[in-house]
Design a protein around this motif. Sequence first.
Motif, PDB file in Angstrom:
ATOM      1  N   UNK A  34       0.824  -1.211   0.000  1.00 17.49           N
ATOM      2  CA  UNK A  34       0.000   0.000   0.000  1.00 17.49           C
ATOM      3  C   UNK A  34       0.855   1.256   0.000  1.00 17.49           C
ATOM      4  N   UNK A  35       2.190   1.090  -0.013  1.00 12.96           N
ATOM      5  CA  UNK A  35       3.060   2.254   0.088  1.00 12.96           C
ATOM      6  C   UNK A  35       3.589   2.636  -1.299  1.00 12.96           C
ATOM      7  N   UNK A  36       4.128   3.866  -1.392  1.00 13.54           N
ATOM      8  CA  UNK A  36       4.690   4.355  -2.650  1.00 13.54           C
ATOM      9  C   UNK A  36       6.125   4.775  -2.410  1.00 13.54           C
ATOM     10  N   UNK A  37       6.963   4.672  -3.425  1.00 16.03           N
ATOM     11  CA  UNK A  37       8.342   5.134  -3.276  1.00 16.03           C
ATOM     12  C   UNK A  37       8.406   6.629  -3.566  1.00 16.03           C
ATOM     13  N   UNK A  43       4.895   0.393  -4.349  1.00 16.53           N
ATOM     14  CA  UNK A  43       5.880  -0.654  -4.059  1.00 16.53           C
ATOM     15  C   UNK A  43       5.105  -1.978  -4.026  1.00 16.53           C
TER      16      UNK A  43
ATOM     17  N   UNK B 157       1.292   1.308   7.784  1.00 16.00           N
ATOM     18  CA  UNK B 157       0.668   0.799   6.561  1.00 16.00           C
ATOM     19  C   UNK B 157       0.736   1.791   5.417  1.00 16.00           C
ATOM     20  N   UNK B 159       2.123   5.058   5.344  1.00 14.50           N
ATOM     21  CA  UNK B 159       3.206   6.053   5.254  1.00 14.50           C
ATOM     22  C   UNK B 159       4.257   5.562   4.245  1.00 14.50           C
ATOM     23  N   UNK B 160       4.933   6.477   3.607  1.00 14.54           N
ATOM     24  CA  UNK B 160       5.916   6.111   2.596  1.00 14.54           C
ATOM     25  C   UNK B 160       7.303   6.010   3.224  1.00 14.54           C
ATOM     26  N   UNK B 161       8.165   5.176   2.642  1.00 20.16           N
ATOM     27  CA  UNK B 161       9.505   5.027   3.202  1.00 20.16           C
ATOM     28  C   UNK B 161      10.284   6.332   3.122  1.00 20.16           C
TER      29      UNK B 161
END
Lengths: 108, 162
Positions: A34-37, A43, B157, B159-161
């Motif tokens: 569910x995350x974006x880079x 991702x 969940x 949040x982005x890296x």
Amino acid sequence: MAAARTLINVPPKAKRGDVITIRALISHVMENGFRHNNMGEPIPRDIITSFVCSYNDEPIFEATLYPAISANPFLTFYTVATDSGTITFKWSGDNGFAQEATAKITVE
Amino acid sequence: MRDKLNVATASRRTVLAGIGASLGAGLGSLIVVRPAGATPQAMAAAIRQITGGAEAKPGRIKLDVPPLVENGNSVTTTVRVESPLTPTDFVKAIHVLTEKNPQPNVISVKMSPRAGKAEFQTRIRLADSQQVVAICEMSDGSFWSDKVDVILTLSACLEDPV
């Protein structure tokens, strides 16, 4: 895929009929999908989806994991010490992930 | 003079309108950017799928999640069920679900009569302050549930890296 580190905690000795605590930890990112880079691209999901613990080849604890499990999945559960033998732990997941670990137990 | 004034007010209006529009667009994009999460309806649907429409009564199962959580990335969760764990009366399965995570399911565990103790512990992710629900299925086909309201200060969940 490089082998993931596992950490297993099983008492080496137990009395017959005792309830023993088993702890199993595996290093894994559990990327939830569910995350974006930083380029805004999603991702792809990469998680462990299944965990099975067997006592002398008999499954005693099975878990289906979803993306809401934290990175480095850690599970604590219990079983009755019946016989001496091997406790096997198997993890499998996305992108063909598979990992196995074993522990010996002596039951008196 | 009048013309100038008009121009002045008009420009102020345009500026204000411009600010309003950009604010609106900003809010709009905020709403659009946030991924659609699971809803209480999605959780109810997931529960129906587990129970097959049967009613999950409160009791017999105890879900242990801290009521105030600082970091949603790793929340220690314990589920225990009161059961004699005999070959005829045991816990078949335990499920943990959430209301507002992107997906309602968290973990599903299959148990056997030789578990010794119908209990397990793991670490879960929470995306928001929400209700966490645990449901267990007994060998006689009955379902029991427990719920905990959790307040969260840092979400996981979505949040982005860094």
